[in-house]
Design a protein around this motif. Structure first.
Motif, PDB file in Angstrom:
ATOM      1  N   SER A  73      18.445   7.572   8.748  1.00  0.00           N
ATOM      2  CA  SER A  73      18.211   6.777   7.545  1.00  0.00           C
ATOM      3  C   SER A  73      18.491   7.595   6.291  1.00  0.00           C
ATOM      4  O   SER A  73      18.102   8.764   6.214  1.00  0.00           O
ATOM      5  N   GLN A  90      11.689   5.630  -2.814  1.00  0.00           N
ATOM      6  CA  GLN A  90      12.550   4.463  -2.594  1.00  0.00           C
ATOM      7  C   GLN A  90      13.249   4.532  -1.238  1.00  0.00           C
ATOM      8  O   GLN A  90      13.432   3.506  -0.581  1.00  0.00           O
ATOM      9  N   TRP A 109      10.871   3.105   1.249  1.00  0.00           N
ATOM     10  CA  TRP A 109      10.752   1.651   1.155  1.00  0.00           C
ATOM     11  C   TRP A 109      12.016   0.961   1.650  1.00  0.00           C
ATOM     12  O   TRP A 109      11.953  -0.082   2.298  1.00  0.00           O
ATOM     13  N   ASP A 110      13.177   1.563   1.374  1.00  0.00           N
ATOM     14  CA  ASP A 110      14.431   0.988   1.871  1.00  0.00           C
ATOM     15  C   ASP A 110      14.449   0.972   3.398  1.00  0.00           C
ATOM     16  O   ASP A 110      14.893   0.007   4.019  1.00  0.00           O
ATOM     17  N   TRP A 111      13.952   2.051   4.002  1.00  0.00           N
ATOM     18  CA  TRP A 111      13.907   2.089   5.468  1.00  0.00           C
ATOM     19  C   TRP A 111      13.008   0.989   6.020  1.00  0.00           C
ATOM     20  O   TRP A 111      13.335   0.353   7.029  1.00  0.00           O
ATOM     21  N   LYS A 121      12.634  -1.860   5.054  1.00  0.00           N
ATOM     22  CA  LYS A 121      13.312  -3.157   4.957  1.00  0.00           C
ATOM     23  C   LYS A 121      14.574  -3.220   5.820  1.00  0.00           C
ATOM     24  O   LYS A 121      15.289  -4.207   5.793  1.00  0.00           O
ATOM     25  N   SER A 122      14.815  -2.157   6.596  1.00  0.00           N
ATOM     26  CA  SER A 122      16.060  -2.062   7.357  1.00  0.00           C
ATOM     27  C   SER A 122      15.933  -2.635   8.771  1.00  0.00           C
ATOM     28  O   SER A 122      14.828  -2.806   9.303  1.00  0.00           O
TER      29      SER A 122
END
Length: 116
Positions: free
Chosen positions: A32, A74, A77-79, A81-82
């Motif tokens: 990630s 961030q 948080w991006d992870w 949502k992945s």
């Protein structure tokens, strides 16, 4: 750097199964963007007593710590949502593996020292 810590109370007798889940995981988080490292730490049933000045064995429930380190908050948080996050969390462990709810904490590293 940001550290995300999941404090997990693992039920007595479930420790090996819990640890095996991480040993045999798919390593989906490892690629990630912004991911640095992951640590899984087993509780040690000893504490220092300031009263006696000695290390003492304890019997109360300890927490496993699962820590992920990220370049930015961030990135974490991006992870979450992945697709890789959904896949990594799709095989939920049985409820009896836990002695209570987990606690998720996020910290920003403000100071750090490393060995030379």
């Amino acid at each position: 750097m940001f550290v995300v810590t999941n404090r997990i109370p693992v039920a007595a007798g479930q420790e090996a199964a819990f640890e095996d889940r991480f040993r045999h995981r798919a390593h989906l988080i490892d690629q990630s963007p912004g991911f640095i490292k992951n640590l899984v730490m087993r509780p040690v049933q000893r504490r220092f007593s300031h009263q006696s000045g000695q290390w003492e064995d304890i019997t109360e429930q300890g927490y496993y710590l699962v820590q992920t380190y990220w370049e930015t908050e961030q990135a974490f948080w991006d992870w979450t949502k992945s697709e890789s996050f959904r896949a990594a969390h799709s095989n939920r462990p049985p409820a009896e593996m836990f002695a209570g709810p987990n606690v998720l904490e996020i910290h920003e590293v403000v100071f750090r020292t490393d060995s030379k």
